[in-house]
Design an enzyme around this catalytic site. Structure first.
Site, PDB file in Angstrom:
ATOM      1  N   ARG A 190      27.851  53.958  32.448  1.00 57.40           N
ATOM      2  CA  ARG A 190      28.666  54.441  33.567  1.00 57.40           C
ATOM      3  C   ARG A 190      28.953  55.937  33.443  1.00 57.40           C
ATOM      4  NH1 ARG A 190      33.032  49.735  34.953  1.00 57.40           N
ATOM      5  NH2 ARG A 190      31.539  48.216  35.730  1.00 57.40           N
ATOM      6  N   ASP A 217      45.668  50.998  44.794  1.00 55.81           N
ATOM      7  CA  ASP A 217      44.693  50.978  43.699  1.00 55.81           C
ATOM      8  C   ASP A 217      44.883  52.269  42.912  1.00 55.81           C
ATOM      9  OD1 ASP A 217      41.916  49.168  43.257  1.00 55.81           O
ATOM     10  OD2 ASP A 217      41.927  51.107  42.251  1.00 55.81           O
TER      11      ASP A 217
HETATM   12  C1  LIG Z   1      37.524  43.969  40.496  1.00 55.25           C
HETATM   13  S1  LIG Z   1      38.526  44.944  41.549  1.00 55.25           S
HETATM   14  C2  LIG Z   1      39.424  43.683  42.414  1.00 55.25           C
HETATM   15  C3  LIG Z   1      39.490  43.932  43.914  1.00 55.25           C
HETATM   16  C4  LIG Z   1      40.167  42.819  44.709  1.00 55.25           C
HETATM   17  N1  LIG Z   1      41.511  42.604  44.298  1.00 55.25           N
HETATM   18  C5  LIG Z   1      39.357  41.530  44.616  1.00 55.25           C
HETATM   19  O1  LIG Z   1      39.721  40.611  43.898  1.00 55.25           O
HETATM   20  O2  LIG Z   1      38.312  41.443  45.270  1.00 55.25           O
HETATM   21  C6  LIG Z   1      39.765  45.551  40.393  1.00 55.25           C
HETATM   22  C7  LIG Z   1      40.506  46.781  40.912  1.00 55.25           C
HETATM   23  O3  LIG Z   1      41.654  47.005  40.072  1.00 55.25           O
HETATM   24  C8  LIG Z   1      41.852  48.400  39.975  1.00 55.25           C
HETATM   25  N2  LIG Z   1      42.671  48.706  38.778  1.00 55.25           N
HETATM   26  C9  LIG Z   1      42.305  48.636  37.473  1.00 55.25           C
HETATM   27  N3  LIG Z   1      43.310  49.036  36.676  1.00 55.25           N
HETATM   28  C10 LIG Z   1      44.340  49.345  37.508  1.00 55.25           C
HETATM   29  C11 LIG Z   1      45.671  49.828  37.283  1.00 55.25           C
HETATM   30  N4  LIG Z   1      46.136  50.074  36.057  1.00 55.25           N
HETATM   31  N5  LIG Z   1      46.455  50.024  38.355  1.00 55.25           N
HETATM   32  C12 LIG Z   1      45.995  49.787  39.611  1.00 55.25           C
HETATM   33  N6  LIG Z   1      44.764  49.353  39.885  1.00 55.25           N
HETATM   34  C13 LIG Z   1      43.942  49.133  38.844  1.00 55.25           C
HETATM   35  C14 LIG Z   1      40.445  48.967  39.896  1.00 55.25           C
HETATM   36  O4  LIG Z   1      40.398  50.326  40.264  1.00 55.25           O
HETATM   37  C15 LIG Z   1      39.677  48.053  40.856  1.00 55.25           C
HETATM   38  O5  LIG Z   1      39.537  48.618  42.130  1.00 55.25           O
END
Ligand SMILES: C[S@@+](CC[C@H](N)C(=O)[O-])C[C@H]1O[C@@H](n2cnc3c(N)ncnc32)[C@H](O)[C@@H]1O
Length: 292
Positions: A51, A162
């Site tokens: 990445r 996010d």
């Molecule tokens: C796999 S996606 C999930 C998207 C959606 N909730 C779903 O289930 O389809 C995980 C998301 O969590 C966000 N994320 C990770 N760590 C985070 C944090 N500490 N605070 C806020 N968002 C976070 C990432 O940027 C990413 O966009």
């Protein structure tokens, strides 16, 4: 890139010359965990290297150790680069109507009393935490509008947050290629999207109605949560899975505090809450919890 330039002009800077060393990986992992809560065990080293290689190419940097030095600094250059490091590391996979049983639950059990409350002049507040590129909050908005076409005339709001600024900007644009529209019915496409382009280049842009129900904001779940009011339900799916257990419990405790009594929390398909550890929640369905 200027297409008249010779490729050799760019070749040297396009090559990353070293592999990510264990020491640099450990430094980056500690930095990422401190900033985001995301835990990167040694098994993720190859993934992180792949990445970051993309990021190095964009920056025209030759080595992971130089990149590691850059982001570990305390100067403006380090602070500027860190959001890009976070964006490179986060997993943003999502799709429309992912885990469709949650949307069935919204229709049959969760939304009817909330819609009744909104019609009687009350407020309804919803949070999609870790919304990635926006499909999740748009699906919540579409579900509400299907049940309550005049929702915009009532006090219903969805907060979508996010940490990653790149996915948030895609979410705000609300424009998706045809390959991302699986799960959206033709009726939903007609009601809630504007279509542009043809064939494989066809794009679907979310119409103002679903969009107006949502506010997109950057928020780190491991930092302070500045929202004052409480929510009727929270979606936080496939986010805490990347955190260590203790942090996961803290976040679930935080959600319980931020929910109205009887409010729901929806988590991802492989996430579970041990209600002995977070006693403010009781199980209320598949990957669904209710504040006691
Ligand atoms: C796999 S996606 C999930 C998207 C959606 N909730 C779903 O289930 O389809 C995980 C998301 O969590 C966000 N994320 C990770 N760590 C985070 C944090 N500490 N605070 C806020 N968002 C976070 C990432 O940027 C990413 O966009």
């Amino acid at each position: 890139m200027n297409i008249t330039s010779s490729p050799s002009e760019f070749a040297p800077t396009d090559v990353v010359e070293d592999a990510l060393s264990e020491a640099d990986f450990n430094k980056l992992a500690a930095l990422v965990q401190g900033m985001t809560g995301i835990s990167l065990p040694p098994s993720k080293k190859t993934l992180v290297q792949a990445r970051l290689a993309k990021r190095l190419r964009i920056l025209r940097m030759h080595s992971f150790s130089a990149y590691c030095k850059l982001v570990s600094g305390t100067d403006a250059a380090a602070l500027d680069e860190r959001p890009n490091l976070i964006s490179a590391i986060t997993t943003n996979v999502t799709r429309f109507y992912r885990e469709p049983h949650h949307f069935e639950d919204l229709k049959t059990r969760v939304l009817p009393p909330l819609i009744e409350r909104a019609r009687a002049g009350g407020r309804v507040r919803i949070w999609s935490a870790g919304c990635s590129t926006g499909q999740e909050p748009y699906c919540i908005a579409m579900t509400i509008l299907e049940m309550m076409p005049d929702a915009l005339r009532h006090d219903i709001k969805i907060l979508a947050t996010d940490l990653d600024h790149v996915v948030l900007s895609t979410a705000e644009k609300g424009k998706y290629g045809i390959n991302l529209m699986e799960g959206v019915t033709d009726a939903q496409k007609n009601s809630f999207f504007e279509v542009s382009g043809n064939g494989e280049d066809r794009m679907y842009t979310v119409r103002p109605e679903p969009r107006k129900l949502i506010s997109f904001k950057q928020l780190n779940l491991t930092g302070p949560w500045p929202m004052k009011g409480r929510f009727d339900f929270i979606f936080c799916r496939n986010v805490v899975i990347y955190f260590e257990h203790e942090l996961e419990i803290n976040i679930f405790d935080g959600f319980a505090e931020k929910l109205m009594p009887g409010g729901y929390l929806f988590v991802g398909h492989s996430e579970r809450i041990n209600t002995l550890e977070v006693p403010l929640f009781e199980t209320a369905g598949v990957t669904t919890y209710r504040k006691v």
